[in-house]
Design an enzyme around this catalytic site. Structure first.
Site, PDB file in Angstrom:
ATOM      1  N   ASP A  69      18.950  -2.325  32.653  1.00  9.36           N
ATOM      2  CA  ASP A  69      18.403  -1.892  32.743  1.00  9.36           C
ATOM      3  C   ASP A  69      16.778  -2.833  32.659  1.00  9.36           C
ATOM      4  OD1 ASP A  69      17.968  -1.284  30.115  1.00  9.36           O
ATOM      5  OD2 ASP A  69      17.683   1.041  30.138  1.00  9.36           O
TER       6      ASP A  69
ATOM      7  N   ASP B 290       0.926  -1.387   0.151  1.00  7.40           N
ATOM      8  CA  ASP B 290       0.152   0.018  -0.406  1.00  7.40           C
ATOM      9  C   ASP B 290       1.202   1.241  -0.271  1.00  7.40           C
ATOM     10  OD1 ASP B 290      -3.350  -0.845   0.262  1.00  7.40           O
ATOM     11  OD2 ASP B 290      -2.190  -2.509   1.991  1.00  7.40           O
TER      12      ASP B 290
END
Lengths: 321, 321, 321
Positions: B303, B189
């Site tokens: 983290d 698209d």
């Protein structure tokens, strides 16, 4: 019906008489990291002909050596920058704000007898990070003092927020005692964050690498290119220097002293650039004697940023001699 | 003069004791489309070893078969997801909001005996689209229920608004019963919208393809790569998988069952990735017994997102065994 | 619990009966610059088969010839556009707003007997530039008159602000007598601003070149590609045309009459594009006689922009015959 229009957003015009006020320019063709806890390596780096030395508190220092790095760097700063034939930029790379270590790093390196020229701030991801930094600076540095700031862009989120980061830092620098001077692409952290893989031509991060150059030039910052990790492959290094240069990078991070001469040679201005810049400055001199109105050179109207660029190229060219 | 600074925007820290709360992770290496009106193909797909099946109401279904697709999909959902050795993600790709068909699709597939795992929403172009979707969900799903959302980015305007779309969907998901899990690039698209032409290395949409990866990683979404249309060319498919993987894609749309094994093999973690992830988890276990303060691994501060990434890689690795 | 939802942001639907309102379409495959102070060259250009002629006040005119260019262009405009077999777009490229020359250029070219079709505005860098332009237009052109606007994007800052620029110009055009029709990439100025270097495949500005196409398509503007400076190398020119076409560019800047035929040939629609467009229009005609509800073609729902695109392709195809 036709009025004269006030052009409020005209670019800064060039004064037709007098000296151009050009911000003091430090080239950073090579930006060399030295572990902040390694006295021997720091001494050695001070003896090199290198544009910029970053005393590292961050990735180059093991977690249990952070305090040692702070102490060592502070000792060097208290002695003062060594005298050298060629000027160089002496910076401290602190730990990232989110690491929780940054505040102590800043306190240590900004409260000694002498300030470093530059603070290098890794892993900046948002405007909030810069607000935090500005707040720190306002408590640590006197209004009349001044440091440079180099910003690391090294995560997906940082690249999403890149234009905002640049806008914010430019605004903050008007009110606080720091001056943003460069953006650095942290390609290794970025690759890890993207889950992407390093290839020889770095096609996988082309978008990021070119977005950083655009942001840098739009906000009058230097763009400093990625590390070339294969530090023994000087041909590969040279090629990657040239690749970055073609995109608009004017400097490169360096992890080994052996990389410095190759990088600093590669980032000298080309002969054509030098001729253009010298011609422009010469032409401006003549224009100042006689000219009125706008100043044009080789058919282009010249504005302040272009004049500055020409001056910088000429200065840079002298380093190659 | 020096105060202790509250780091309000510190990254989520890792708890030093106890289990890490990692969101349940479903890999979607291959995302296979099956026409929603074709019972035989749906039965066949349920028998395949494939990570994610999308029962399609949109491009795979002719305009006059839309009602039939809704009915058929609803029948399958009412029976419930088939039991299989390996878990899989069962989704419904509804028609786009602008088609005018989306509301009926959602009513049909979200009001049966069982919910699908995931709704796949094509042609999202703006924050307004997501507000509309959130409003629908608030009327169709009970607060205590939950579905995943996969967002299709497949027009120039969608790429212009991409970062806004991501920010909005993350905010909305806090208040509504859906969780965004992935971005999909709709390259066909997009090419049509740009008037661009497909080439073998997809250079013509490199900007879009890399921007999508950055957005996905910045907002902790999976990035799912373009369809390889030459479904008989498995070598070409493998190459395009690897090309996407190098940029950070971790899954790919698939239009033919024959493409599934190639894609799912290609998107397994590499040996180096597995070793890194297993080492990190092992090291974290040991740290939990003894350690205080920040947790670092191979010189990097670790983290929460990195911990999650490591857990996902290990889970994914098990699929290859 | 389930309400019918108002789809306020549905795409403009196609009327099932009656004529489609398609904005008058002028293809600009080649955009040829002619120095505004050179009567001979202007006369020559008027004799060429070229889609778009830009009478130049800017880079093609020396600083001391600016007044002469204004006068000459005004003389040609007062005579009126020459009659030709094939229609063409006649524009004036004024000097940039920041040059301080733009106001006089606009006064000169918009207050004569006839208006040019189009104003080409170089070096647009921000929304503020467009506000200034709208203000000028409101004083120079009557409400019932109308000109086209072509916008030049040619600096780092302009690329940073690109999406804002597009949004602003679309909004302003609703209230002022101008219609934005195209974006032009000014690659030479961009390269200079970036300090980047031109290479054969233009890889160094790939990000900028593809960002411009996305912005153009998102805001329904034509994307006009960079100048090919080696004007004698027609093979190289053809290749660069095709490279741009593959990304979605539909026109190219031209600095020499000899480049025009190559460019206009290269930017004709392909056979496949023509067949798609003609089939779509044919199918729409049949749908209008019998059809109800949404209109689909080859399995895709067709909306207004797609219909327009098909009409434009068919019109463009006729130029090649």
């Amino acid at each position: 019906m036709f009025r004269s229009v006030s052009l409020r957003f005209l670019r800064k015009k060039i004064p037709t008489k007098g000296k151009i006020a050009v911000r003091n320019y430090t080239p950073r063709r090579a930006l060399l990291y030295v572990p902040g806890d390694d006295k021997r390596k720091i001494h050695k780096a001070f003896g090199l002909d290198v544009d910029c030395i970053a005393l590292d508190c961050e990735d180059g220092v093991a977690a249990n050596q952070k305090a040692q790095a702070r102490t060592t760097i502070r000792e060097f700063l208290d002695i003062g920058k060594p005298k050298r034939t060629k000027a160089f930029d002496l910076g401290v790379r602190v730990n990232s704000i989110d690491s929780g270590l940054c505040h102590e790093d800043l306190v240590s390196c900004l409260t000694g007898r002498y300030l470093p020229d530059t603070v290098l701030l890794p892993k900046v991801e948002s405007s909030e990070h810069l607000l935090w930094f500005a707040d720190e600076i306002s408590h640590l540095i006197r209004r009349e003092d001044h440091i440079n700031l180099i910003i690391y862009i090294e995560s997906a989120l940082a690249f999403v927020n890149l234009f905002d980061i640049c806008r914010t830092v430019r605004q903050l620098s008007k009110r606080f005692s720091f001056e943003p001077v460069a953006l650095v692409i942290g390609s290794d952290d970025l690759l890890a964050n993207l889950g992407a893989m390093r290839t020889e031509d770095s096609k996988e991060i082309l978008y990021a690498r070119q977005k950083l150059v655009l942001a840098a030039k739009a906000y009058e910052l230097q763009a400093i290119d990625m590390v070339y990790i294969k530090y023994k492959d000087l041909d590969g290094l040279k090629q990657q220097c040239e690749e970055g240069m073609r995109m608009g990078y004017t400097g490169k991070q360096v992890i080994h002293p052996g990389q410095v001469p190759v990088v600093q040679e590669a980032f000298l201005p080309t002969k054509a650039q030098l001729e253009w810049a010298e011609g422009l400055l010469q032409s401006f001199k003549e224009h100042q004697k006689t000219g009125k109105g706008a100043f044009s050179y080789k058919g282009s109207m010249i504005d302040m940023p272009t004049m500055k660029q020409a001056e910088n190229i000429v200065k840079l060219g002298k380093l190659g001699k």
